[in-house]
Design a protein around this motif. Sequence first.
Motif, PDB file in Angstrom:
ATOM      1  N   HIS A 168       3.070   5.885  -5.638  1.00 37.25           N
ATOM      2  CA  HIS A 168       2.979   5.886  -7.101  1.00 37.25           C
ATOM      3  C   HIS A 168       1.716   6.611  -7.586  1.00 37.25           C
ATOM      4  O   HIS A 168       1.774   7.429  -8.502  1.00 37.25           O
ATOM      5  CB  HIS A 168       2.985   4.454  -7.628  1.00 37.25           C
ATOM      6  CG  HIS A 168       2.753   4.351  -9.104  1.00 37.25           C
ATOM      7  ND1 HIS A 168       3.718   4.699 -10.027  1.00 37.25           N
ATOM      8  CD2 HIS A 168       1.656   3.951  -9.811  1.00 37.25           C
ATOM      9  CE1 HIS A 168       3.232   4.529 -11.249  1.00 37.25           C
ATOM     10  NE2 HIS A 168       1.996   4.067 -11.150  1.00 37.25           N
ATOM     11  N   ALA A 169       0.570   6.308  -6.957  1.00 40.71           N
ATOM     12  CA  ALA A 169      -0.707   6.851  -7.427  1.00 40.71           C
ATOM     13  C   ALA A 169      -0.997   8.247  -6.901  1.00 40.71           C
ATOM     14  O   ALA A 169      -1.649   9.048  -7.577  1.00 40.71           O
ATOM     15  CB  ALA A 169      -1.843   5.904  -7.030  1.00 40.71           C
ATOM     16  N   TYR A 214       1.946   1.697  -3.500  1.00 38.17           N
ATOM     17  CA  TYR A 214       0.809   2.162  -4.294  1.00 38.17           C
ATOM     18  C   TYR A 214       0.551   3.645  -4.048  1.00 38.17           C
ATOM     19  O   TYR A 214       0.350   4.424  -4.999  1.00 38.17           O
ATOM     20  CB  TYR A 214      -0.439   1.353  -3.951  1.00 38.17           C
ATOM     21  CG  TYR A 214      -1.718   2.039  -4.364  1.00 38.17           C
ATOM     22  CD1 TYR A 214      -2.165   1.989  -5.675  1.00 38.17           C
ATOM     23  CD2 TYR A 214      -2.454   2.764  -3.421  1.00 38.17           C
ATOM     24  CE1 TYR A 214      -3.333   2.642  -6.049  1.00 38.17           C
ATOM     25  CE2 TYR A 214      -3.621   3.421  -3.794  1.00 38.17           C
ATOM     26  CZ  TYR A 214      -4.049   3.365  -5.106  1.00 38.17           C
ATOM     27  OH  TYR A 214      -5.200   4.022  -5.476  1.00 38.17           O
ATOM     28  N   SER A 215       0.537   4.039  -2.775  1.00 38.05           N
ATOM     29  CA  SER A 215       0.239   5.421  -2.433  1.00 38.05           C
ATOM     30  C   SER A 215       1.279   6.381  -3.009  1.00 38.05           C
ATOM     31  O   SER A 215       0.942   7.439  -3.542  1.00 38.05           O
ATOM     32  CB  SER A 215       0.159   5.583  -0.906  1.00 38.05           C
ATOM     33  OG  SER A 215      -0.179   6.907  -0.556  1.00 38.05           O
ATOM     34  N   ILE A 259      -6.665  -3.469  -1.432  1.00 36.31           N
ATOM     35  CA  ILE A 259      -5.236  -3.771  -1.533  1.00 36.31           C
ATOM     36  C   ILE A 259      -4.805  -4.686  -0.394  1.00 36.31           C
ATOM     37  O   ILE A 259      -4.037  -5.633  -0.590  1.00 36.31           O
ATOM     38  CB  ILE A 259      -4.408  -2.470  -1.535  1.00 36.31           C
ATOM     39  CG1 ILE A 259      -4.663  -1.695  -2.833  1.00 36.31           C
ATOM     40  CG2 ILE A 259      -2.912  -2.762  -1.378  1.00 36.31           C
ATOM     41  CD1 ILE A 259      -3.984  -0.338  -2.887  1.00 36.31           C
ATOM     42  N   TYR A 318       0.832  -1.212   0.000  1.00 35.48           N
ATOM     43  CA  TYR A 318       0.000   0.000   0.000  1.00 35.48           C
ATOM     44  C   TYR A 318       0.863   1.258   0.000  1.00 35.48           C
ATOM     45  O   TYR A 318       0.509   2.259  -0.632  1.00 35.48           O
ATOM     46  CB  TYR A 318      -0.931  -0.008   1.209  1.00 35.48           C
ATOM     47  CG  TYR A 318      -1.922   1.134   1.200  1.00 35.48           C
ATOM     48  CD1 TYR A 318      -2.870   1.234   0.186  1.00 35.48           C
ATOM     49  CD2 TYR A 318      -1.906   2.099   2.200  1.00 35.48           C
ATOM     50  CE1 TYR A 318      -3.784   2.275   0.173  1.00 35.48           C
ATOM     51  CE2 TYR A 318      -2.822   3.137   2.188  1.00 35.48           C
ATOM     52  CZ  TYR A 318      -3.751   3.222   1.172  1.00 35.48           C
ATOM     53  OH  TYR A 318      -4.662   4.249   1.151  1.00 35.48           O
ATOM     54  N   THR A 340     -10.419   1.268  -1.599  1.00 34.01           N
ATOM     55  CA  THR A 340      -9.173   0.927  -2.276  1.00 34.01           C
ATOM     56  C   THR A 340      -8.158   0.347  -1.297  1.00 34.01           C
ATOM     57  O   THR A 340      -7.506  -0.664  -1.583  1.00 34.01           O
ATOM     58  CB  THR A 340      -8.569   2.169  -2.950  1.00 34.01           C
ATOM     59  OG1 THR A 340      -9.490   2.676  -3.917  1.00 34.01           O
ATOM     60  CG2 THR A 340      -7.252   1.841  -3.641  1.00 34.01           C
TER      61      THR A 340
END
Length: 214
Positions: free
Chosen positions: A47-48, A44-45, A120, A41, A116
Amino acid sequence: MQKKWRKRKKTRARTTGLYVHIATHQSMLPWGHAAFGYLLYSLYSRHAVGRPPVGLSVFALGFGTQFPDLIDKPLSWTVSILPYGRSLSHSLFTLILLVGVLWVLFQYPDQRALTTAFGIGYLSHVIGDGIGPAITGDYVGLGYLLWPLTPVPTGDSRSFIEFFLTLELTPQVFAGLILAVISILVWVYDGMPGIKDLLFESEPAQDPPVSDDL
């Protein structure tokens, strides 16, 4: 003839018990799931969203990393409704259905952020339990991924107390502990999201909304 049948039955029982023992200890443990989920996560955080995780999403993530075991283990170990401790909630079908329903029901940006994070965490649990069987070539142990279309082992019945009392420091258990330590260090480096928001801010921040295009 009867003696041979009894001997064969005992051998099969011992084999099944040994398989359950091995398969159970190949699965990732709670702290390993939490650690693996947080690391994914955090990546992900960054990157997004472009920054570390913040706010209540971390708690949704943590719940997601434990959710499959909270359903399957009691329904298998305690009341014997499910055939195996990794079946119903560990199935990709259940994951897709549940997260899809949550995505449709909760459409506000902050709710989507929580969904989300939960998704994940949920996915990381399913992946984490498959690492051990994949490494050892135990493809039957991966049957939970497409359950009920694919079979899963049976005879997995024990109490939670028994499980932790008989837990051995296997290489995978040790790897899970190392992963937990790494995850804690990353969490601290990220600013202790979740706990920091609750303790030091009057209104916990949420992760920015996730675009429907993702």
